[in-house]
Design an enzyme around this catalytic site. Structure first.
Site, PDB file in Angstrom:
ATOM      1  N   LEU A  83      13.247  17.513  -0.006  1.00 51.69           N
ATOM      2  CA  LEU A  83      14.518  17.884   0.428  1.00 51.69           C
ATOM      3  C   LEU A  83      15.270  18.763  -0.492  1.00 51.69           C
ATOM      4  O   LEU A  83      15.980  19.712  -0.054  1.00 51.69           O
ATOM      5  CB  LEU A  83      15.458  16.675   0.764  1.00 51.69           C
ATOM      6  N   TYR A  84      15.077  18.532  -1.724  1.00 49.77           N
ATOM      7  CA  TYR A  84      15.829  19.164  -2.843  1.00 49.77           C
ATOM      8  C   TYR A  84      15.314  20.676  -2.613  1.00 49.77           C
ATOM      9  O   TYR A  84      16.201  21.566  -2.797  1.00 49.77           O
ATOM     10  CB  TYR A  84      15.227  18.836  -4.180  1.00 49.77           C
ATOM     11  N   ALA A  85      13.806  20.862  -2.602  1.00 48.93           N
ATOM     12  CA  ALA A  85      13.541  22.268  -2.266  1.00 48.93           C
ATOM     13  C   ALA A  85      14.108  22.864  -1.121  1.00 48.93           C
ATOM     14  O   ALA A  85      14.339  24.122  -1.245  1.00 48.93           O
ATOM     15  CB  ALA A  85      11.889  22.085  -2.484  1.00 48.93           C
ATOM     16  N   THR A 103      16.866  22.160   0.266  1.00 49.30           N
ATOM     17  CA  THR A 103      17.994  22.626   0.174  1.00 49.30           C
ATOM     18  C   THR A 103      18.421  24.111  -0.745  1.00 49.30           C
ATOM     19  O   THR A 103      19.277  24.904  -0.449  1.00 49.30           O
ATOM     20  CB  THR A 103      19.151  21.712  -0.353  1.00 49.30           C
TER      21      THR A 103
END
Length: 453
Positions: free
Chosen positions: A251-253, A255
């Site tokens: 999810l970090y990637a 965003t």
């Protein structure tokens, strides 16, 4: 024979007293009503006065609004003390060299933000920090960085990217030439525990910042931190800016990839000059405690077992570890070559610059080798536990191609992992007051080590 007592006088007296009490009660009620009315009117006038000062009519011209800004003292008071607070903001953001920049650094109390802020200040640029000091990792480390920045006359405004009123106030006070946007919810694994924090900071916060920037006059040029994580499941090596980034592994990637697309949109519609930087595993003094090199050092010194990941087919996990000084040079190079934004009044007047660059070291090193270097520097044998990499969003391998950054602003990393870790360990044992077991040679390393920055 005695006559009965005369009660007529007593009855009349009681009636008179009752009348007097009713009259007094009526007068008191009337007086209270008048007082309440006057207080209500006074409060209403104060509220009207407040909103008139802080929210001028939409029909006002930009020139009229500009002249109204100095009177917004009530709004200023909410952010740290009115005139004194504004004075700190102006002083910190004022450049001290000819044609110097005035830079808003978001995430200034973070790892990369602290180093970049000091580097900008040392060369004479004005720097104003913004940070919310959240508790993703130990806030005391962020406060220590804040104290370090204050020694360099850098003021940090404590606030959140999603506070639109605060951002607007800062742009009212300072005509920023540049924004170095480093604030973000970091970490790949944490997204599985608190996904909303990534959306709030990395997407909503970024949009909020761009919204304020698009309406600023003049519009600032923007350099912001994307991530090597956007390459996700890409198998081409080394990673190049032209490779696909539509397969995020976390999810970090996702965003950060969303941030790149949002940047494209604001560049296309509003003429904002925007440069994205894809960082590759940045490490060094004042680093983040959630990074492997940092907590490996801590656990090795405490005699705890450390987990070393390998891929499911038994291959070593490797990272393109990039030393902080090299990343700082890349950030400043991007700022120095950023062209001016082309919009005014929230409208695009001409095509604007849009760029994306890798900032890495170009030399992937296995996690096992990283641990070996730390063992040598700490003079302690690590208790290692080799396990398969969990499916939590991490990728097994990163490798940066930085030829584009080299071509456009001379980016060339010069610090190998052993040298960089030596500088980190020297800072670590000094900051945490750790004695003994660390080799004496740590105390005799080069005076160029950045233990105070």
């Amino acid at each position: 024979m005695m006559s009965p007592p005369d009660t007529s006088k007593a009855t009349k007296l009681e009636r008179y007293n009752s009348y007097i009490r009713r009259v007094n009660s009526t007068k008191l009620l009337a007086a209270s009503s008048k007082l309440l009315f006057r207080v209500t009117v006074l409060v209403a006038l104060v509220l009207i006065f407040f909103f008139t000062l802080n929210y001028p009519p939409l029909s006002e011209t930009k020139e009229q609004q500009h002249h109204a800004h100095p009177t917004r003292f009530l709004s200023s008071a909410f952010y740290g003390g009115g005139g004194a607070w504004e004075k700190q903001v102006r002083h910190s953001s004022t450049p001290h060299r000819p044609h110097g920049f005035s830079v808003l650094v978001t995430g200034a109390a973070g790892f990369v933000g602290t180093h970049c802020s000091i580097a900008l200040r040392k060369r004479g640029d004005g720097v104003l920090g913004l940070d919310n000091f959240n508790s993703y990792y130990d806030p005391s480390l962020k406060r220590a960085r804040q104290k370090l920045l204050s020694k360099h006359q850098i003021f940090i405004v404590e606030g959140d990217l999603n506070d639109a009123e605060l951002l607007a106030k800062l742009f009212d006070i300072v005509p920023f030439t540049h924004i170095l946007h480093l604030a973000a919810q970091a970490g790949v694994r944490y997204a599985m525990k608190n996904p909303q924090s990534y959306v709030k900071s990395n997407i909503a916060g970024f949009v909020n910042l761009l919204e304020v920037a698009k309406s600023a006059d003049p519009q600032p040029s923007i350099v912001w931190a994307s991530s090597s994580s956007v390459y996700g499941l890409n198998t081409q090596n080394p990673f190049s800016e032209s490779h696909r980034t539509d397969q995020p592994a976390s999810l970090y990637a996702a965003t950060k990839k969303a941030g790149e697309e949002i940047a494209h949109t604001y560049n296309h519609i509003y003429g904002l000059s925007i440069t994205g930087l894809r960082f590759f595993t940045v490490y060094g003094p004042w680093g983040r405690p959630d990074m492997a090199y940092f907590f490996f050092t801590k656990d090795i010194l405490q005699g705890k077992t450390i987990n070393i990941y390998e891929t499911h087919d038994g291959k070593a996990v490797a990272r393109d570890f990039t030393y902080i000084d090299d990343v700082v040079k890349g950030c400043l190079g991007a700022l120095d070559t950023a062209q001016k934004s082309t919009g005014t009044g929230g409208k695009k007047r001409a095509p604007a610059q849009l760029r994306i660059y890798n900032l890495g070291n170009t030399s992937p090193v296995s996690v096992g080798k990283l641990v070996g270097i730390l063992e040598s520097l700490l003079n302690v044998k690590a208790k290692k536990h080799v396990i398969k990499m969990p499916r939590n969003g991490d990728v097994p391998f990163t490798h940066a191609n930085v030829s584009l950054a080299y071509r456009d602003f001379g980016y060339k990393p010069t610090t190998d992992l052993a040298t960089g870790l030596r500088k980190f360990v020297k800072w670590y044992v000094s900051y945490y007051g750790i004695e003994s077991r660390v080799k004496k040679e740590m105390n005799s390393s080069s005076n160029s080590d950045r233990t105070d920055e």
